[in-house]
Design a protein around this motif. Structure first.
Motif, PDB file in Angstrom:
ATOM      1  N   PRO A  53      37.349  24.348  36.756  1.00  0.00           N
ATOM      2  CA  PRO A  53      37.138  25.585  36.001  1.00  0.00           C
ATOM      3  C   PRO A  53      38.453  26.210  35.517  1.00  0.00           C
ATOM      4  O   PRO A  53      39.465  26.189  36.209  1.00  0.00           O
ATOM      5  CB  PRO A  53      36.447  26.508  37.005  1.00  0.00           C
ATOM      6  CG  PRO A  53      35.826  25.584  37.994  1.00  0.00           C
ATOM      7  CD  PRO A  53      36.763  24.407  38.085  1.00  0.00           C
ATOM      8  N   THR A  54      38.384  26.752  34.314  1.00  0.00           N
ATOM      9  CA  THR A  54      39.520  27.454  33.712  1.00  0.00           C
ATOM     10  C   THR A  54      38.964  28.479  32.730  1.00  0.00           C
ATOM     11  O   THR A  54      37.753  28.544  32.521  1.00  0.00           O
ATOM     12  CB  THR A  54      40.482  26.468  33.021  1.00  0.00           C
ATOM     13  OG1 THR A  54      41.679  27.150  32.657  1.00  0.00           O
ATOM     14  CG2 THR A  54      39.851  25.824  31.804  1.00  0.00           C
ATOM     15  N   THR A  55      39.831  29.243  32.122  1.00  0.00           N
ATOM     16  CA  THR A  55      39.372  30.239  31.150  1.00  0.00           C
ATOM     17  C   THR A  55      39.294  29.621  29.753  1.00  0.00           C
ATOM     18  O   THR A  55      40.039  28.682  29.451  1.00  0.00           O
ATOM     19  CB  THR A  55      40.331  31.444  31.095  1.00  0.00           C
ATOM     20  OG1 THR A  55      41.597  30.999  30.593  1.00  0.00           O
ATOM     21  CG2 THR A  55      40.492  32.086  32.465  1.00  0.00           C
ATOM     22  N   ASN A  88      36.355  35.386  37.213  1.00  0.00           N
ATOM     23  CA  ASN A  88      37.703  34.900  37.475  1.00  0.00           C
ATOM     24  C   ASN A  88      38.295  35.739  38.604  1.00  0.00           C
ATOM     25  O   ASN A  88      38.515  36.936  38.434  1.00  0.00           O
ATOM     26  CB  ASN A  88      38.552  35.023  36.198  1.00  0.00           C
ATOM     27  CG  ASN A  88      39.945  34.452  36.360  1.00  0.00           C
ATOM     28  OD1 ASN A  88      40.399  34.176  37.462  1.00  0.00           O
ATOM     29  ND2 ASN A  88      40.633  34.288  35.251  1.00  0.00           N
ATOM     30  N   PRO A  89      38.572  35.151  39.762  1.00  0.00           N
ATOM     31  CA  PRO A  89      39.097  35.940  40.884  1.00  0.00           C
ATOM     32  C   PRO A  89      40.490  36.512  40.621  1.00  0.00           C
ATOM     33  O   PRO A  89      40.902  37.459  41.267  1.00  0.00           O
ATOM     34  CB  PRO A  89      39.117  34.944  42.045  1.00  0.00           C
ATOM     35  CG  PRO A  89      39.100  33.597  41.417  1.00  0.00           C
ATOM     36  CD  PRO A  89      38.411  33.744  40.095  1.00  0.00           C
ATOM     37  N   GLU A  90      41.217  35.949  39.628  1.00  0.00           N
ATOM     38  CA  GLU A  90      42.560  36.424  39.322  1.00  0.00           C
ATOM     39  C   GLU A  90      42.579  37.490  38.231  1.00  0.00           C
ATOM     40  O   GLU A  90      43.598  38.144  38.031  1.00  0.00           O
ATOM     41  CB  GLU A  90      43.450  35.245  38.917  1.00  0.00           C
ATOM     42  CG  GLU A  90      43.655  34.253  40.045  1.00  0.00           C
ATOM     43  CD  GLU A  90      44.482  33.067  39.616  1.00  0.00           C
ATOM     44  OE1 GLU A  90      45.127  33.118  38.552  1.00  0.00           O
ATOM     45  OE2 GLU A  90      44.475  32.067  40.348  1.00  0.00           O
ATOM     46  N   ASP A  91      41.478  37.626  37.483  1.00  0.00           N
ATOM     47  CA  ASP A  91      41.439  38.591  36.380  1.00  0.00           C
ATOM     48  C   ASP A  91      39.991  38.999  36.141  1.00  0.00           C
ATOM     49  O   ASP A  91      39.199  38.229  35.589  1.00  0.00           O
ATOM     50  CB  ASP A  91      42.030  37.956  35.118  1.00  0.00           C
ATOM     51  CG  ASP A  91      42.092  38.915  33.943  1.00  0.00           C
ATOM     52  OD1 ASP A  91      41.583  40.058  34.044  1.00  0.00           O
ATOM     53  OD2 ASP A  91      42.643  38.518  32.904  1.00  0.00           O
ATOM     54  N   ALA A  92      39.645  40.210  36.554  1.00  0.00           N
ATOM     55  CA  ALA A  92      38.258  40.679  36.462  1.00  0.00           C
ATOM     56  C   ALA A  92      37.768  40.774  35.023  1.00  0.00           C
ATOM     57  O   ALA A  92      36.563  40.820  34.776  1.00  0.00           O
ATOM     58  CB  ALA A  92      38.127  42.041  37.138  1.00  0.00           C
TER      59      ALA A  92
END
Length: 194
Positions: A53-55, A88-92
């Motif tokens: 998974p990625t953005t 995304n746990p790093e960017d809501a």
């Protein structure tokens, strides 16, 4: 149309890439038709299958695709049940996209189809298959620099280490663009002074 050999000259690298892109797309589209995916879609299936998974934004950075193109592919994959989106746990503010089990099956089936033709392709390149692959990676790096795309997300090939841009002291993308601009300026300067 018949080729005029008296006025023809060797093609440029970019024309070669353009021709190869269309030949490759034609080959892949034919091989993937039964899976109901295109060559471009298969590229994204493969990327997500390899890297997880990625953005969507990162996909656009890695591939050089327009964000709208990535968004359209995400919608199609999701409608097929091949893609899931999670927080995304790093960017809501963003979502991660990743293949579902069915999406991974499509990626595996596509890879199996391509494995059938790879011996023919590699055989046609021998004894230069490894050097050709390395040359393509060098071209990839040059194009990424020129268009400002992110570094490749995969590991370097054997023989890529230690080349400009691939060691621990590598230039940033902005620095690489500046070097390329300087090279173009030198070529222009030398061409006009001759």
């Amino acid at each position: 149309m018949q080729r005029n050999s008296s006025t023809s000259k060797p093609s440029s690298v970019l024309l070669d890439v353009w021709l190869l892109t269309h030949l490759t797309t034609n080959l892949l589209d034919g091989m993937l038709r039964e899976l109901a995916i295109t060559a471009d879609e298969f590229g994204l299936y493969s990327l997500l299958n390899e890297l997880g998974p990625t953005t969507p934004t990162q996909v656009a950075r890695w591939t050089g695709m327009a964000p709208t193109t990535v968004s359209g592919m995400v919608r199609r994959f999701t409608a097929r049940g091949h893609l899931a989106q999670v927080a995304n746990p790093e960017d809501a503010r963003s979502r991660l996209i990743g293949l579902t089990d069915e999406g991974r099956r499509v990626a595996r089936d596509g890879n199996a189809r391509l494995a059938e033709v790879m011996p023919d392709i590699l055989g046609a390149l021998e004894p230069h298959a490894a050097a050709t692959h390395l040359g393509l990676r060098r071209l990839d790096r040059a194009l990424r620099t020129l268009v400002g795309a992110a570094d490749r997300p995969d590991q370097p090939l054997p023989g890529e280490s230690g080349e400009p841009g691939s060691d621990a002291g590598q230039l940033t993308a902005a620095q690489q663009r500046e070097v390329q601009q300087y090279i173009r300026w030198i070529r222009h300067r030398d061409a006009t002074s001759s």
